[in-house]
Design a protein around this motif. Structure first.
Motif, PDB file in Angstrom:
ATOM      1  N   ASN A 421       0.848  -1.197   0.000  1.00  0.00           N
ATOM      2  CA  ASN A 421       0.000   0.000   0.000  1.00  0.00           C
ATOM      3  C   ASN A 421       0.881   1.244   0.000  1.00  0.00           C
ATOM      4  O   ASN A 421       1.125   1.844   1.049  1.00  0.00           O
ATOM      5  CB  ASN A 421      -0.909   0.020   1.233  1.00  0.00           C
ATOM      6  CG  ASN A 421      -1.786  -1.209   1.332  1.00  0.00           C
ATOM      7  OD1 ASN A 421      -1.599  -2.033   2.224  1.00  0.00           O
ATOM      8  ND2 ASN A 421      -2.732  -1.342   0.431  1.00  0.00           N
ATOM      9  N   PRO A 422       1.377   1.680  -1.161  1.00  0.00           N
ATOM     10  CA  PRO A 422       2.332   2.793  -1.230  1.00  0.00           C
ATOM     11  C   PRO A 422       1.781   4.118  -0.715  1.00  0.00           C
ATOM     12  O   PRO A 422       2.552   5.022  -0.399  1.00  0.00           O
ATOM     13  CB  PRO A 422       2.646   2.886  -2.736  1.00  0.00           C
ATOM     14  CG  PRO A 422       2.261   1.565  -3.301  1.00  0.00           C
ATOM     15  CD  PRO A 422       1.108   1.096  -2.486  1.00  0.00           C
ATOM     16  N   MET A 434       0.833  -1.014  15.605  1.00  0.00           N
ATOM     17  CA  MET A 434       0.508  -1.107  17.023  1.00  0.00           C
ATOM     18  C   MET A 434      -0.802  -1.853  17.245  1.00  0.00           C
ATOM     19  O   MET A 434      -0.928  -2.652  18.174  1.00  0.00           O
ATOM     20  CB  MET A 434       0.456   0.288  17.643  1.00  0.00           C
ATOM     21  CG  MET A 434       1.817   0.969  17.708  1.00  0.00           C
ATOM     22  SD  MET A 434       1.776   2.599  18.490  1.00  0.00           S
ATOM     23  CE  MET A 434       1.420   2.153  20.196  1.00  0.00           C
ATOM     24  N   LYS A 435      -1.767  -1.610  16.395  1.00  0.00           N
ATOM     25  CA  LYS A 435      -3.050  -2.281  16.578  1.00  0.00           C
ATOM     26  C   LYS A 435      -2.932  -3.783  16.394  1.00  0.00           C
ATOM     27  O   LYS A 435      -3.553  -4.566  17.116  1.00  0.00           O
ATOM     28  CB  LYS A 435      -4.086  -1.720  15.600  1.00  0.00           C
ATOM     29  CG  LYS A 435      -5.428  -2.431  15.703  1.00  0.00           C
ATOM     30  CD  LYS A 435      -6.475  -1.864  14.772  1.00  0.00           C
ATOM     31  CE  LYS A 435      -7.780  -2.646  14.909  1.00  0.00           C
ATOM     32  NZ  LYS A 435      -8.835  -2.132  14.029  1.00  0.00           N
ATOM     33  N   THR A 436      -2.119  -4.212  15.427  1.00  0.00           N
ATOM     34  CA  THR A 436      -2.036  -5.636  15.095  1.00  0.00           C
ATOM     35  C   THR A 436      -0.939  -6.372  15.833  1.00  0.00           C
ATOM     36  O   THR A 436      -0.775  -7.582  15.650  1.00  0.00           O
ATOM     37  CB  THR A 436      -1.808  -5.804  13.586  1.00  0.00           C
ATOM     38  OG1 THR A 436      -0.574  -5.144  13.209  1.00  0.00           O
ATOM     39  CG2 THR A 436      -2.953  -5.199  12.784  1.00  0.00           C
ATOM     40  N   LEU A 476      -0.184  -6.644   7.531  1.00  0.00           N
ATOM     41  CA  LEU A 476      -0.465  -6.617   6.096  1.00  0.00           C
ATOM     42  C   LEU A 476      -1.935  -6.897   5.797  1.00  0.00           C
ATOM     43  O   LEU A 476      -2.477  -6.416   4.792  1.00  0.00           O
ATOM     44  CB  LEU A 476       0.410  -7.645   5.369  1.00  0.00           C
ATOM     45  CG  LEU A 476       1.905  -7.320   5.298  1.00  0.00           C
ATOM     46  CD1 LEU A 476       2.678  -8.516   4.768  1.00  0.00           C
ATOM     47  CD2 LEU A 476       2.148  -6.095   4.421  1.00  0.00           C
ATOM     48  N   LEU A 477      -2.589  -7.657   6.664  1.00  0.00           N
ATOM     49  CA  LEU A 477      -3.991  -7.981   6.449  1.00  0.00           C
ATOM     50  C   LEU A 477      -4.937  -6.900   6.942  1.00  0.00           C
ATOM     51  O   LEU A 477      -6.113  -6.874   6.564  1.00  0.00           O
ATOM     52  CB  LEU A 477      -4.337  -9.310   7.142  1.00  0.00           C
ATOM     53  CG  LEU A 477      -3.705 -10.569   6.541  1.00  0.00           C
ATOM     54  CD1 LEU A 477      -4.021 -11.789   7.405  1.00  0.00           C
ATOM     55  CD2 LEU A 477      -4.187 -10.783   5.109  1.00  0.00           C
ATOM     56  N   ASN A 478      -4.439  -5.992   7.780  1.00  0.00           N
ATOM     57  CA  ASN A 478      -5.287  -4.966   8.360  1.00  0.00           C
ATOM     58  C   ASN A 478      -5.598  -3.869   7.351  1.00  0.00           C
ATOM     59  O   ASN A 478      -4.733  -3.434   6.594  1.00  0.00           O
ATOM     60  CB  ASN A 478      -4.595  -4.355   9.586  1.00  0.00           C
ATOM     61  CG  ASN A 478      -5.477  -3.358  10.304  1.00  0.00           C
ATOM     62  OD1 ASN A 478      -5.410  -2.165  10.038  1.00  0.00           O
ATOM     63  ND2 ASN A 478      -6.312  -3.845  11.206  1.00  0.00           N
TER      64      ASN A 478
END
Length: 589
Positions: A421-422, A434-436, A476-478
């Motif tokens: 996601n550039p 931080m969330k993940t 990466l999945l978030n």
């Protein structure tokens, strides 16, 4: 695999005294200490006087011109270098003239041009497995197209393990070679983008591969052959990154270096430089420091975060010990990893942790190299990873420990995220990480340093591991998006009550604090003191039972129902602490 300061300590006697004063004033009495930014000279200039010449950084209220430089010359000073990035200049001047210069209306703040060092300790592959790096590689992500800048001691002249370029052979160390004369920068670069070419193919039993092997490494040398540099050299390097960021797609800066904290981040020139890079759209990853064992004033290593890791903008990374396993739930904080909150400002740091103990990465060979000559036992034997023809060849790898090694793990992860996601901004990257982050690390453990025989109690609390352990797959999945505005994901600030206990986190409009409760129902420590006493019993942090069940901080109670990070997105969710699906162990290291 970055090199931050050595575990033996970046804290000198004067710094320990300052630490004692600050913690006594702010964490025990509950009253804020006098903000160092109120004056116009830093406290560590108070004891210099007379005709001795001092290297200083003078921050002005506007970008200095020849007129401002002449003002310093009028006080017997000379210009060493322009630091327009932070509206400053580096000068050498008589100590006796500093006070008069600071009284000038055009001067904002005067501080020493302080020395700083790398953040590693000389003493796999479990590290990449435990942070789910293979999940990225399996879907074709390797950091390709992303420029990662390693501001360190330089990198190896040539290595089959690096797809590397020196950015215009940039070097700010006077009289030094452009290439790595110490070995630390090469090790850090290998953690970020090592291809494993020197340990792959027929007869090899281990492949030592970096997190983002397709990323481009750009080396800016600021540390000399002894692993030492200065604030002004790092600031000049950061300024160059900002200038060339669009030319080379420079998206990440790795700083596995640092020094003690002498003033608020709002006045510290090094912190102001990293903030400038962050606002320019560059993710800045900084090693937390290696002072977690510092108990000089009875804080068990709390309050030892280094600069510029104390800045709330940047991603500050602490180190974990994998315990020789890829099973994440057995990981514990490395005993030497610096802990928060930060001095002066009480910023909650680190932001997250990554493996940093006994990390194998690239070895800079050569006569006269201090790092390898002083630690010959850290060279990985060729026979360890090459069974066929093991009597020939020489090692390409070296073992180091420290938050210097943990920071590049995160820098590599950021390169993977930006490849996918550039358009992500630095704040969006930080908030997702931080969330993940994995929340199921071991609550506490007693670890022993085999080299010294020392025994240390460690615990996975908010001021030691931050949001948790780096999880590349989850990041990466978030798909959650924090606001794109620079500063929307500032690290929270700890609120200390009159008894010296951390009882809440606040941070204005940041998605990581303020009205969105990041860490729980505002109570972090309960009756537990900052030093960690009784942390598992009466503290609200862990609750009365297990980590996953009854804890107010990580469990399935108020955090999951009351704490909303962005819109309808639950901050931690009910599955954030789920055990790793791949719990295999590769043995002990």
């Amino acid at each position: 695999m970055a090199r931050k300061k050595s575990r033996s300590g970046m804290w000198g006697r004067k710094t320990v005294v300052a630490l004692a004063i600050i913690l006594t004033a702010e964490l025990v009495s509950g009253a804020p200490a006098k903000h160092p930014g109120v004056g116009k000279t830093s406290r560590d200039l108070e004891n210099v006087s007379g005709s001795q010449m001092v290297d200083v950084i003078v921050q002005f209220k506007q970008t200095p011109t020849a007129f401002h430089h002449q003002k310093v010359r009028n006080h017997g000073g000379s210009l060493k270098g322009e630091l327009g990035l932070i509206k400053a200049g580096a000068y050498r001047m008589p100590a006796s003239a500093i006070k008069n210069l600071a009284d000038d209306d055009d001067v904002a703040y005067v501080s020493p041009d302080r020395p700083l060092t790398s953040m590693s300790t000389p003493i796999n592959d479990y590290h990449t497995l435990s942070i789910n790096a293979p999940a990225a590689w399996n879907v074709g992500l390797d950091g390709s197209g992303i420029g990662v800048v390693v501001i360190d001691s330089g990198i190896v002249r040539w290595s089959p393990d690096l797809n590397s370029l020196n950015m215009s052979s940039y070097n700010v160390v006077p009289g030094a070679s452009t290439y790595d004369e110490y070995g630390h920068g090469t090790h850090v670069a290998g953690i970020i983008a090592g291809t494993g070419a020197s340990s792959s193919g027929f007869g090899y039993t281990y492949t030592f591969k970096g997190i983002a092997p397709g990323a481009k490494i750009y080396s800016l040398k600021v540390l000399d052959k002894n692993g030492v540099g200065t604030d002004s050299q790092v600031i000049q390097a950061i300024n160059s990154v900002i200038q060339y960021k669009d030319v080379y797609n420079l998206r990440v800066i790795n700083l596995s270096l640092g020094r003690g904290v002498y003033e608020s981040y709002t006045a510290d020139p090094l912190c102001q430089a990293v903030e400038a890079a962050w606002r320019a759209g560059i993710v800045v990853v900084v090693a937390a420091g290696n002072d977690g064992r510092n108990n000089a004033i009875g804080t068990n290593g709390y309050g030892t975060i280094n600069a510029p890791a104390n800045d709330p903008y940047v991603i500050t990374v602490g180190a974990t010990n994998t315990k020789g396993s890829s099973t994440r739930s057995v990981q514990v904080p490395a005993s030497y990893s610096s802990k928060g909150p930060s001095l002066w400002d009480q910023v909650v740091k680190p932001d997250l942790v990554a493996p940093g103990n006994l990390v194998i990465s690239l070895y800079q060979q050569g006569a006269g190299l201090q790092l390898s000559n002083q630690n010959p036992n850290n060279v990985v034997p060729y026979s360890l990873y090459k069974t066929f023809g093991s009597s020939v060849g020489s090692s390409s790898y070296f073992i180091l420990s420290g938050t210097s090694m943990a920071a590049p793990m995160v820098s590599g992860a950021v390169a993977l995220m930006l490849q996918k996601n550039p358009w992500l901004t630095p704040d969006q990257v930080k908030a997702r990480l931080m969330k993940t982050a994995y929340k199921g690390m071991a609550k506490s453990a007693t670890v022993t340093d085999t080299s010294t025989g020392g025994s240390y109690k460690v615990q996975s609390d908010i001021l030691t591991v931050g949001a948790g352990l780096l999880d590349i797959q989850a990041a990466l999945l978030n798909n959650d998006l924090a606001p794109a505005i620079a500063g929307s994901a500032l690290s929270p600030v700890a609120k200390v009550n009159s008894a010296g206990n951390v009882v809440a986190t606040v941070n204005g409009s940041s998605v990581l604090g303020g009205s969105s409760i990041l860490w729980g129902s505002s109570i972090l420590w309960g009756s537990s003191s900052l030093s960690g006493v009784d942390i598992q019993g009466n503290s609200i942090l862990w609750g009365a039972s297990s980590l996953q069940a009854d804890s107010i901080l990580w469990g399935s109670r108020s955090v999951n129902s009351d704490s909303i990070l962005w819109g309808a997105s639950i901050l931690w969710g009910s599955n954030s602490g789920a055990p790793d699906a791949s719990n295999g162990s590769l043995g002990d290291n």
